[in-house]
Write a protein that holds these residues in place. Structure first.
Motif, PDB file in Angstrom:
ATOM      1  N   UNK A   1       0.843  -1.195   0.000  1.00 23.26           N
ATOM      2  CA  UNK A   1       0.000   0.000   0.000  1.00 23.26           C
ATOM      3  C   UNK A   1       0.872   1.237   0.000  1.00 23.26           C
ATOM      4  N   UNK A   2       0.306   2.321  -0.486  1.00 25.20           N
ATOM      5  CA  UNK A   2       1.004   3.600  -0.485  1.00 25.20           C
ATOM      6  C   UNK A   2       0.847   4.271   0.880  1.00 25.20           C
ATOM      7  N   UNK A   3       1.755   5.172   1.191  1.00 26.36           N
ATOM      8  CA  UNK A   3       1.687   5.957   2.435  1.00 26.36           C
ATOM      9  C   UNK A   3       1.786   7.425   2.039  1.00 26.36           C
ATOM     10  N   UNK A   4       0.678   8.010   1.584  1.00 22.67           N
ATOM     11  CA  UNK A   4       0.712   9.398   1.127  1.00 22.67           C
ATOM     12  C   UNK A   4       0.933  10.370   2.279  1.00 22.67           C
ATOM     13  N   UNK A   5       1.402  11.557   1.953  1.00 27.97           N
ATOM     14  CA  UNK A   5       1.666  12.590   2.954  1.00 27.97           C
ATOM     15  C   UNK A   5       0.443  13.433   3.257  1.00 27.97           C
TER      16      UNK A   5
END
Length: 444
Positions: A363-367
């Motif tokens: 999964x992505x970990x967006x800011x």
């Protein structure tokens, strides 16, 4: 309608876009939500409803009315007419939008370069309609792409050419290659559409260095950039936000698309476009592209509801035209939810090693923003979403809806914006069960 029912027209008799998957995506996703109302929805990118306040709508309207009389000097009958009668096509809160952009984004814009629209969707449509001058025109768009942009382009017969996104948000080498490829084919690339901040659906942002390089490339290739920025205020750390492309734009390369759906009220349906590019008319007169967009708008929606604009204008006035100040609670809620969802994925899928066969769940970990993309080792499609809602009680969005082809996509989008942490936990438990069962089913 049954197949045996008499018909007067077929889809083939209508605009070709009406049979396109880009136009059916939103309806399908809405229908799934209606079909399974008890399911936890991690699909909708709607803003958080806890802070909605009907009384505030009336207060904002009164605030803007007082602004018309006390600050702008309108007589009471003029102010009443401005709010209740057909209105100026470009809008009546354009001056406040210009102030907001100066306060929050460091963008200096002439209010006459602003067109207030019926949501950002109309802003997209107006710009694409204006840019599509002939059959050789094409639009570039960073993939995966917001489906509303793809659908609008279909309706104005403007082909969309995908540009690779990647971890940097936009692959500049691929953008250059696509521009050259289009021109070599005798086509004219008019613009490139992108969301530099927490993009829908990828959640990826473009850093400041790449923003400068993108602007340099646009100048070198004589290309417009369509900057869509609905999520830029919702960063999850306390550091400075990167400047928008428009704030860095010294050569009028950027057409800026804005919306108040996420930052004020979606039900108002108010967006805007900043189009300061200079256009020479047949009589030699030069004016902003905004004037041309207003002419198109006058034949589409005539004007944006003055009452809806007044609600937005009142909210802006009550916070010194700063939406950063107006959204402290919302930003806190989205940050909390985003961190809760990422931590929840880590707990449910721990110690995911690199697998040569791509069998790990990632999964992505967006800011910041609303969206996290989960990659799984099997294709994700509408049939799986339907089964997820029916058998597991959780909804999400197949990433295939955001790609302009039919190739299988092994990823789904989760949204944190319209749920509580408790709902996130329930939804992730159900999603984990679905993924585990699907892996077992495919392995067996």
């Amino acid at each position: 309608m049954s197949a045996a029912e008499p018909v007067d027209l077929t889809v083939a008799d209508l605009h070709p876009a009406l049979g396109d998957s880009a136009l059916t995506s939103m309806n399908f996703l809405n229908e799934v939500s209606e079909r399974y109302p008890a399911a936890v929805s991690l699909a909708a990118g709607r803003p958080y409803e806890e802070f909605f306040d009907l009384a505030a709508v009336h207060r904002h309207l009164d605030t803007f009315h007082r602004h018309l009389v006390d600050d702008l000097g309108h007589r009471p009958e003029q102010a009443r007419r401005l709010l209740l009668q057909y209105g100026r096509t470009k809008g009546i809160v354009h001056h406040l939008i210009a102030r907001n952009l100066a306060v929050d984004e460091g963008i200096t814009v002439d209010p006459e370069d602003v067109v207030v629209t019926v949501g950002c969707q109309e802003a997209m449509f107006l710009v694409l309609r204006a840019l599509r001058a002939g059959p050789t025109d094409v639009l570039l768009a960073v993939a995966p792409t917001y489906v509303g942009l793809t659908g609008a382009a279909r309706l104005v017969d403007l082909p969309v050419w995908p540009v690779a996104g990647g971890p940097a948000g936009v692959d500049l080498a691929d953008l250059t290659a696509q521009v050259h490829r289009a021109r070599a084919a005798g086509l004219r690339p008019r613009a490139c559409y992108l969301m530099p901040d927490f993009a829908n659906p990828s959640g990826v942002s473009i850093d400041t260095v790449h923003r400068h390089r993108l602007l340099d490339l646009a100048a070198q290739e004589d290309l417009l950039l369509l900057e869509d920025n609905p999520y830029g205020l919702f960063h999850s750390d306390d550091g400075p936000r990167p400047p928008t492309l428009k704030a860095l734009d010294t050569g009028r390369r950027v057409v800026y698309l804005g919306s108040f759906a996420k930052t004020v009220l979606p039900g108002a349906r108010v967006g805007y476009v900043v189009a300061d590019q200079r256009v020479a008319g047949p009589d030699g007169q030069v004016g902003p592209l905004a004037d041309q967009l207003a002419m198109i708008k006058s034949m589409v929606t005539v004007n944006t509801s003055p009452i809806a604009q007044a609600v937005i204008g009142g909210r802006l006035l009550e916070h010194g035209c700063s939406l950063v100040a107006a959204n402290t609670r919302e930003r806190s809620a989205y940050t909390r939810n985003l961190r809760h969802l990422v931590a929840g994925l880590t707990r449910r899928f721990p110690d995911q090693p690199d697998q040569p066969d791509g069998s790990a769940v990632r999964w992505t970990v967006p800011a910041g923003g609303f969206f996290v993309v989960v990659t799984v080792p099997f294709p994700v499609d509408d049939a799986l979403l339907d089964r997820s809602g029916r058998d597991y009680g959780v909804l999400w969005t197949p990433m295939a809806h955001f790609y302009d082809d039919t190739a299988p996509v092994c990823a789904l989008r989760l949204s944190v914006s319209a749920v509580t942490p408790e709902q996130i936990d329930v939804g992730l438990d159900r999603l984990a069960a679905l993924i585990t069962d699907e892996l077992a089913r495919r392995a067996g």
